[in-house]
Design a protein around this motif. Sequence first.
Motif, PDB file in Angstrom:
ATOM      1  N   ALA A 144       0.836  -1.213   0.000  1.00  0.00           N
ATOM      2  CA  ALA A 144       0.000   0.000   0.000  1.00  0.00           C
ATOM      3  C   ALA A 144       0.866   1.257   0.000  1.00  0.00           C
ATOM      4  O   ALA A 144       0.587   2.217  -0.726  1.00  0.00           O
ATOM      5  N   ARG A 145       1.934   1.274   0.810  1.00  0.00           N
ATOM      6  CA  ARG A 145       2.823   2.446   0.846  1.00  0.00           C
ATOM      7  C   ARG A 145       3.521   2.654  -0.496  1.00  0.00           C
ATOM      8  O   ARG A 145       3.607   3.777  -0.991  1.00  0.00           O
ATOM      9  N   THR A 147       2.547   1.593  -3.448  1.00  0.00           N
ATOM     10  CA  THR A 147       1.559   1.970  -4.459  1.00  0.00           C
ATOM     11  C   THR A 147       1.199   3.449  -4.357  1.00  0.00           C
ATOM     12  O   THR A 147       1.026   4.131  -5.368  1.00  0.00           O
ATOM     13  N   ALA A 148       1.120   3.971  -3.149  1.00  0.00           N
ATOM     14  CA  ALA A 148       0.853   5.408  -2.975  1.00  0.00           C
ATOM     15  C   ALA A 148       1.988   6.226  -3.591  1.00  0.00           C
ATOM     16  O   ALA A 148       1.734   7.234  -4.258  1.00  0.00           O
ATOM     17  N   ARG A 149       3.218   5.802  -3.390  1.00  0.00           N
ATOM     18  CA  ARG A 149       4.355   6.518  -3.987  1.00  0.00           C
ATOM     19  C   ARG A 149       4.313   6.402  -5.510  1.00  0.00           C
ATOM     20  O   ARG A 149       4.578   7.366  -6.214  1.00  0.00           O
ATOM     21  N   ARG A 151       1.697   6.071  -7.428  1.00  0.00           N
ATOM     22  CA  ARG A 151       0.646   6.968  -7.927  1.00  0.00           C
ATOM     23  C   ARG A 151       1.121   8.410  -7.927  1.00  0.00           C
ATOM     24  O   ARG A 151       0.882   9.164  -8.871  1.00  0.00           O
ATOM     25  N   ASP A 152       1.810   8.809  -6.868  1.00  0.00           N
ATOM     26  CA  ASP A 152       2.291  10.182  -6.749  1.00  0.00           C
ATOM     27  C   ASP A 152       3.334  10.495  -7.807  1.00  0.00           C
ATOM     28  O   ASP A 152       3.364  11.597  -8.349  1.00  0.00           O
TER      29      ASP A 152
END
Length: 191
Positions: A144-145, A147-149, A151-152
Amino acid sequence: MGIRTITALSPADERAGDIVRLRREIGRMQRRRSDDATLPLPPALQDLLPDQGLQTGTVYSISPSPSLLFALMGAVSQRGSWCAAVGMPALGLEAATAFGIDLSRLILVPSPAQRWLAVVSALAEVVPLIAVNPLSAVRDADAARLTARLRDRGCTVLSTSPWPQGEGLITLHDPHWEGLGEGGVCCPSAR
């Protein structure tokens, strides 16, 4: 008669100037967000995925096939973008060039040991496509961490192992060969 002032820079002042120049260069190289919603695929693979490309900011699980990996990376590299391969010490660079990968824009981290996740996370800051062979199972929280990076930063990851919360699975199954003799092209599929 004027007074001439000569100012000498101390070594600390010179280092400060170097630091400012390096920060500017890093800032120039870093991509904050991708302008593209997808990364390109070779024409033979475009019909396999929605929008005819790899979604940016996501992770795909793929078969551990160097040919499939190089085919997916080739179109991105031919566009002039950087690619990276993490945890894949046996990749054949001659084969990579046959798929159109520009070796001068390919970052190889062959043996990151247990730091592979940190390496992928750091590379996501500046590289739009990263292939990784995870050396350990990916925990949901780490996935999850990362994937957030992704996306950013607008980065896409191709994982040769199952990935929790991945965008999709691209595998080779029931391959049939087209071509003469032992040569030819294997046809992948996406799910």
